[in-house]
Design a protein around this motif. Structure first.
Motif, PDB file in Angstrom:
ATOM      1  N   ARG A 119       0.839  -1.201   0.000  1.00  0.00           N
ATOM      2  CA  ARG A 119       0.000   0.000   0.000  1.00  0.00           C
ATOM      3  C   ARG A 119       0.876   1.253   0.000  1.00  0.00           C
ATOM      4  O   ARG A 119       0.629   2.191  -0.754  1.00  0.00           O
ATOM      5  CB  ARG A 119      -0.932  -0.011   1.211  1.00  0.00           C
ATOM      6  N   ALA A 120       1.906   1.268   0.832  1.00  0.00           N
ATOM      7  CA  ALA A 120       2.815   2.415   0.888  1.00  0.00           C
ATOM      8  C   ALA A 120       3.534   2.595  -0.448  1.00  0.00           C
ATOM      9  O   ALA A 120       3.704   3.733  -0.921  1.00  0.00           O
ATOM     10  CB  ALA A 120       3.828   2.241   2.022  1.00  0.00           C
ATOM     11  N   SER A 143       1.974  -6.194  -8.563  1.00  0.00           N
ATOM     12  CA  SER A 143       1.108  -6.540  -9.691  1.00  0.00           C
ATOM     13  C   SER A 143      -0.081  -5.581  -9.737  1.00  0.00           C
ATOM     14  O   SER A 143      -0.466  -5.013  -8.712  1.00  0.00           O
ATOM     15  CB  SER A 143       0.607  -7.975  -9.559  1.00  0.00           C
ATOM     16  N   PRO A 144      -0.663  -5.384 -10.918  1.00  0.00           N
ATOM     17  CA  PRO A 144      -1.855  -4.536 -10.994  1.00  0.00           C
ATOM     18  C   PRO A 144      -2.970  -5.028 -10.075  1.00  0.00           C
ATOM     19  O   PRO A 144      -3.715  -4.219  -9.510  1.00  0.00           O
ATOM     20  CB  PRO A 144      -2.265  -4.632 -12.468  1.00  0.00           C
ATOM     21  N   GLN A 145      -3.075  -6.338  -9.887  1.00  0.00           N
ATOM     22  CA  GLN A 145      -4.114  -6.878  -9.011  1.00  0.00           C
ATOM     23  C   GLN A 145      -3.920  -6.392  -7.568  1.00  0.00           C
ATOM     24  O   GLN A 145      -4.890  -6.187  -6.847  1.00  0.00           O
ATOM     25  CB  GLN A 145      -4.130  -8.407  -9.054  1.00  0.00           C
ATOM     26  N   TYR A 162      -5.777  -3.275  -6.959  1.00  0.00           N
ATOM     27  CA  TYR A 162      -7.209  -3.489  -6.735  1.00  0.00           C
ATOM     28  C   TYR A 162      -7.501  -4.214  -5.428  1.00  0.00           C
ATOM     29  O   TYR A 162      -8.608  -4.108  -4.904  1.00  0.00           O
ATOM     30  CB  TYR A 162      -7.819  -4.242  -7.916  1.00  0.00           C
ATOM     31  N   ASN A 163      -6.525  -4.918  -4.883  1.00  0.00           N
ATOM     32  CA  ASN A 163      -6.698  -5.521  -3.558  1.00  0.00           C
ATOM     33  C   ASN A 163      -6.622  -4.461  -2.468  1.00  0.00           C
ATOM     34  O   ASN A 163      -7.181  -4.634  -1.390  1.00  0.00           O
ATOM     35  CB  ASN A 163      -5.631  -6.590  -3.302  1.00  0.00           C
ATOM     36  N   GLN A 164      -5.900  -3.380  -2.742  1.00  0.00           N
ATOM     37  CA  GLN A 164      -5.691  -2.326  -1.752  1.00  0.00           C
ATOM     38  C   GLN A 164      -6.699  -1.183  -1.871  1.00  0.00           C
ATOM     39  O   GLN A 164      -7.027  -0.538  -0.882  1.00  0.00           O
ATOM     40  CB  GLN A 164      -4.281  -1.749  -1.904  1.00  0.00           C
ATOM     41  N   PHE A 165      -7.148  -0.897  -3.091  1.00  0.00           N
ATOM     42  CA  PHE A 165      -8.018   0.243  -3.359  1.00  0.00           C
ATOM     43  C   PHE A 165      -9.164  -0.191  -4.265  1.00  0.00           C
ATOM     44  O   PHE A 165      -8.975  -1.063  -5.107  1.00  0.00           O
ATOM     45  CB  PHE A 165      -7.225   1.371  -4.052  1.00  0.00           C
TER      46      PHE A 165
END
Length: 120
Positions: free
Chosen positions: A25-26, A55-57, A60-63
């Motif tokens: 995330r950071a 990875s791009p995924q 999406y896991n974070q945001f």
């Protein structure tokens, strides 16, 4: 406590996963801030995740989406600068002097905090 000599446990795995998520995330926030500060026109998920080395995924896991990441990146930069201004003005007690100091600090941001100034 998770150590090499201790057997693997759910608690250790959960702690490791949480640390990895925090680092990811950071890294995503910093990558987005760097691209914004550089004036990049390529604020794609691919560009951000490549700079963050995730990875791009993971984005999406974070945001929820890229716009949420960009909004948080800008807000995070603003909070960091606000903390700086608060620390600098800690000894100033008069409200008008506090206002004048914050105005001066904000006006000098391009010189003292160019990364922040480029983001906002």
């Amino acid at each position: 406590m998770c150590t090499d000599s201790a057997p693997s446990s759910r608690a250790c795995t959960a702690a490791s996963t949480a640390q990895r998520r925090t680092r990811s995330r950071a890294a995503l926030l910093r990558a987005a801030q760097d691209l914004i500060a550089a004036g990049s026109t390529d604020l794609s998920v691919k560009a951000i995740s490549e700079i963050a080395e995730v990875s791009p995924q993971t984005l999406y896991n974070q945001f929820p989406d890229k716009d949420a990441l960009l909004a948080e990146a800008k807000a995070s930069a603003l909070i960091d600068f606000e903390t700086y201004m608060f620390e600098r003005g800690r000894s100033v007690t008069a409200p008008l002097e506090q206002f004048a100091l914050n105005l001066r600090l904000f006006g000098r941001a391009p010189d003292t905090h160019p990364h922040f100034a480029a983001i906002i």
